[in-house]
Design a protein around this motif. Sequence first.
Motif, short mmCIF file in Angstrom:
data_model
loop_
_atom_site.label_atom_id
_atom_site.label_comp_id
_atom_site.label_asym_id
_atom_site.label_seq_id
_atom_site.Cartn_x
_atom_site.Cartn_y
_atom_site.Cartn_z
N HIS A 48 9.97 6.29 -5.17
CA HIS A 48 9.02 5.23 -5.53
C HIS A 48 9.64 3.85 -5.37
CE1 HIS A 48 7.01 8.51 -8.15
NE2 HIS A 48 6.50 8.48 -6.94
N GLU B 136 0.84 -1.20 0.00
CA GLU B 136 0.00 0.00 0.00
C GLU B 136 0.87 1.25 0.00
OE1 GLU B 136 -3.52 2.11 -0.15
OE2 GLU B 136 -3.21 -0.07 -0.29
N GLN B 137 0.55 2.15 -0.92
CA GLN B 137 1.38 3.35 -1.09
C GLN B 137 0.76 4.53 -0.35
OE1 GLN B 137 4.41 3.36 -3.16
NE2 GLN B 137 4.00 1.20 -2.69
N SER B 138 1.66 5.41 0.11
CA SER B 138 1.18 6.66 0.69
C SER B 138 0.70 7.59 -0.43
CB SER B 138 2.31 7.33 1.49
OG SER B 138 3.36 7.73 0.63
N ASP C 73 7.68 0.27 -5.19
CA ASP C 73 6.85 0.37 -6.39
C ASP C 73 7.81 0.36 -7.58
OD1 ASP C 73 5.15 0.88 -8.45
OD2 ASP C 73 4.26 2.69 -7.59
N THR D 177 3.48 8.85 -2.86
CA THR D 177 4.16 7.87 -3.72
C THR D 177 3.21 7.19 -4.70
OG1 THR D 177 3.85 6.16 -2.01
CG2 THR D 177 5.93 7.39 -2.01
N LYS D 178 1.94 7.58 -4.68
CA LYS D 178 1.02 7.07 -5.70
C LYS D 178 1.35 7.70 -7.05
CE LYS D 178 -2.82 5.96 -2.62
NZ LYS D 178 -4.22 6.25 -2.24
N ALA E 231 9.69 2.86 -1.88
CA ALA E 231 8.36 2.42 -1.45
C ALA E 231 7.98 1.08 -2.09
CB ALA E 231 7.33 3.48 -1.79
#
Length: 670
Positions: free
Chosen positions: A587, A520-522, A592, A525-526, A590
């Motif tokens: 990213h 799950e991204q903050s 991603d 960082t989406k 995170a």
Amino acid sequence: MKRRTHFGFVLVFSLISYLCLCSAFYLPGLAPVSFCEDGSGGEDCQTVIQLFVNRLDSVESVLPYEYDVFDFCKDMKETRPSENLGQVLFGERIESSPYKVSFKKDVKCQTVCTKNYQKTNQENVAKLDFLKMGMQLNYQHHWIIDNMPVTWCYDVEDGQKYCNPGFPIGCLVTSDGRAKDACVINSEFNKKNTFYVFNHVDIKITYHNGASEGWRGARLVAATLEPKSIKHADDKHPNCEGGTPMEVPGVFENDVAITYTYSVTFEENNEIKWASRWDYILVSMPHTNIQWFSIMNSLVIVLFLSGMVAMIMLRTLHKDIARYNQVDQADLIKLPPTKEKFSIPYEDAQEESGWKQVHGDVFRPPRKGMVLSVFLGQGTQIFIMTFITLFLACLGFLSPANRGALMTCSVVLWVLLGTPAGYVSARLYKTFGGEKWKTNVLLTALLCPGIVFADFFLMNLILWVEGSSAAIPFGTLVAILALWFGISVPLTFVGAYFGFKKAAIEQPVRTNQIPRQIPEQSFFTKPIPGIVMGGILPFGCIFIQLFFILNSIWSHQMYYMFGFLFLVFIILLITCSEATILLCYFHLCAEDYHWWWRSFLTSGFTAVYLFIYAVHYFFSKLQIVGAASTILYFGYTMIMVLIFFLFTGTIGFFACFWFVNKIYSVVKVD
């Protein structure tokens, strides 16, 4: 040794910047022309000074018109100088004028012609209405003497003088008594709902005498004029010393006769050199201080980003890699030799080194890899074209004196750079694992140029319907298509052949068969918030320079600061690269690993801010009226936005591609 290398780099960059900022306007192919008095001319010294007229344009309309469209005096032996491709694309239509000038031969109140308009003649009514439209929208004459604009110089606020490379047809006092545009310069222009035609011009030509410098004749160094509105009682014996203004009533009730006259005087000035004869025009445009402010603003942003990137590269990554190596050595002691790296059993290392956890997915081919590779190929072509064009421009090869050279150079370079576009697109598509090479090369050669040409063709149809001089002739459109399909497309196929022939780009780590689940991204960082934030800093570096570029395109001001533009281009290059690298690192930390498209869109989103600024400029700075002009403005703006999107997106992608390969090659799997 490092200090010497750094000092040498700074010295070379400073020298290049200085050369780019120098006004070397006459480097290529523009030789001075000498003029002599009647009876002493020859092949090397002309006696007649040709006065040419260019198209008329307005800040209130995107539609320019040829001189002949308006009912002005025309040259019976009309000649047109040869025009290059850039002039045709910009809609310049230069032709000879009926104003005859001989060197050092003063002319006083010479009649050119008289135009009579009868209210019972529908053709006369239409011609006068079109002339009124030109005065209402403040259309401007553009005259040329010795390849130099004839300027109208007048005083502005703070005691400064502004030299405008054009002068209006006339002006209007509205029905409520408000003087518009040039009508404010004369208190006699005070009758309501009345047009005032500038039917007389006082031309002053300044020359530099070469008698004391060893060359024959004289060279023209300035040409200015002052437009006047004078009602001549007798067109055969006009009086240009004063009198009542030439009025054209808003309501056509009586017959109207307009007599056009001119006067010419010569002035010798040996202090102005021929090579610096544009200076009096350029100095009056107060751009320099604002340009330096733009450069300093951009440099602050670059220094901030450089500090952030340096901190990541020199501290964070160095610490991550050192900790990884220590953990990895401990693993090699405890675990079998077949154990892969990146399997770090320590939770604290995982938390601080999230980018290493996605090593098996970071080089997974992106979705829509075909489209991405096509965009990158076209972006590479645009980047190289822009770099070469700006470099030549800042050296003086594409100066304002060499009309149309900038556009001609850009088009020719784009056509000849099909090979790198095909090569980059094919090589990346092969790296992504693509196999439809025919589709790839066809899209690279046709997709983005096809979109631009379709938009351009629709805008040209509107110009044709409106009868504008900016409409491209059918023969020129055929020539552009011939350049595209005859040269650019084959060169793209050649580049694609070599791109597919070479092996795919080797990745530093292997890709796992099963994709890793992204946590799950903050919010920051989406994908969408990161992309939106990524374009802010690059746009902040260029928005001041963008204002002057839009002014030169839509407000018809002269742009000559190519040295500043080249420096801003370099700063934009650095800013896009560093901003994309920063966001890419965040990213990856995170976990991603979808960075391919994101790196392209992060810096490419600068084009969206460009479009928003263009909309703001349209509503706040321009006075454009009419549906056709509005459609043309936004149609051409979309072409600019697409080109800028491909350009900035390509910069960000390759910067991120280098960064990702760099950090994962340091901790390469054995």
